[in-house]
Scaffold this active site. Sequence first.
Site, PDB file in Angstrom:
ATOM      1  N   ALA A 101       0.854  -1.183   0.000  1.00 23.48           N
ATOM      2  CA  ALA A 101       0.000   0.000   0.000  1.00 23.48           C
ATOM      3  C   ALA A 101       0.892   1.236   0.000  1.00 23.48           C
ATOM      4  O   ALA A 101       2.058   1.171   0.415  1.00 23.48           O
ATOM      5  CB  ALA A 101      -0.894  -0.013   1.227  1.00 23.48           C
ATOM      6  N   GLY A 120       0.533  -5.037   0.822  1.00 24.55           N
ATOM      7  CA  GLY A 120      -0.681  -5.078   0.005  1.00 24.55           C
ATOM      8  C   GLY A 120      -0.451  -5.735  -1.347  1.00 24.55           C
ATOM      9  O   GLY A 120      -1.385  -6.288  -1.940  1.00 24.55           O
ATOM     10  N   GLU A 157      -0.836  -9.292  -0.665  1.00 22.13           N
ATOM     11  CA  GLU A 157      -2.264  -9.522  -0.394  1.00 22.13           C
ATOM     12  C   GLU A 157      -3.076  -9.498  -1.685  1.00 22.13           C
ATOM     13  O   GLU A 157      -3.993 -10.301  -1.876  1.00 22.13           O
ATOM     14  CB  GLU A 157      -2.768  -8.478   0.608  1.00 22.13           C
ATOM     15  CG  GLU A 157      -2.161  -8.703   1.995  1.00 22.13           C
ATOM     16  CD  GLU A 157      -2.387  -7.537   2.946  1.00 22.13           C
ATOM     17  OE1 GLU A 157      -2.066  -6.393   2.560  1.00 22.13           O
ATOM     18  OE2 GLU A 157      -2.878  -7.762   4.063  1.00 22.13           O
ATOM     19  N   GLU A 170       4.676  -5.318   7.057  1.00 19.78           N
ATOM     20  CA  GLU A 170       3.998  -4.191   7.721  1.00 19.78           C
ATOM     21  C   GLU A 170       4.443  -3.995   9.158  1.00 19.78           C
ATOM     22  O   GLU A 170       4.397  -2.887   9.688  1.00 19.78           O
ATOM     23  CB  GLU A 170       2.475  -4.393   7.681  1.00 19.78           C
ATOM     24  CG  GLU A 170       1.849  -4.298   6.300  1.00 19.78           C
ATOM     25  CD  GLU A 170       1.804  -5.608   5.533  1.00 19.78           C
ATOM     26  OE1 GLU A 170       2.570  -6.550   5.869  1.00 19.78           O
ATOM     27  OE2 GLU A 170       1.015  -5.701   4.583  1.00 19.78           O
TER      28      GLU A 170
END
Length: 255
Positions: free
Chosen positions: A63, A106, A109, A129
């Site tokens: 992200a 992300g 993911e 993260e």
Amino acid sequence: MNTLKVERHGPVVTVRLHRPHVLNALSGELLAELLDVLRPLDGDPEAGCFVVTGSAKVFAAGADIKEMSGRTAADMAAEDYFSGWEEFAGLRTPKIAAVNGYALGGGCELAMMCDLIVAGESAVFGQPEIRLGVIPGIGGTQRLTRLVGRAKAMDLVLTGRTMDAPEAERAGLVSRVVPDDQVLPEALEAARAIASHGRASVAAARECVDRALETGLRDGILFERRVFHGLFATEDQKEGMAAFLEKRVPRFTGR
Ligand code: DAK
């Protein structure tokens, strides 16, 4: 389109993440554009498979940290920040992630939201993260654990270390590992194969395989059997079996 490049070849739609200055970091704008492209195609009988890829060097480094960094918990909750990724995960059209280089946070993911991951030898997967003072938040703790098991998931999520493509394949995260320059061709070939099958049986197969991660064996077997029975109501079942017996290629219509 600021963040994506989209190509369509027959039933296969390829979306290339394109934010090279930030290693394809996933921003709110990128998510919105991705959904704008794929939402209208989901359920289009002419669209049989989506391929999501990055550049030759990076899939997505997570992200967008710059976009997130100043937000408060209240901002995140008010916006339900990134909840749209679950819409992406729930698209009914099969999705293949074609991964070269980093698939972190992300990015990992996003790959796990796809049905297959085709990885290049250079691919690097991880959920780092924890190093940013947070945890995976787009399904990483849940999907990774289901896909690779608790031992490996704890290792990656708590230490923030990455794993290379061979380890990811051994762990069951990745469907295929191929030379880097073969990642997209391999993914497209798989996409064409999937798109050549009957839409109803592909949808049924996806639902049944995913159900295995969510239910007990007994219920899963029963679910599979009922779905199997239901497919005998489709023209594609009649066509597929007739074509086999007549030694010809089936012409599936999705009916
Ligand atoms: N976000 C923003 N910019 C990024 C970025 C990212 N994730 N990753 C890289 N960049 C930028 C760098 O800042 C740098 O920009 P400039 O300095 O040139 O302006 C440029 O991309 C090139 O990066 P590097 O110079 O760092 O390149 P290296 O080859 O040296 O290193 C790297 C590559 C991938 C190892 C490194 O860039 C890196 O560690 N990147 C961060 C990886 C990471 O921590 N990913 C996880 C992000 S957090 C949510 C749930 C979940 C999430 C968010 C919300 N909710 C439910 C609300 C998800 C969180 C994450 O994914």
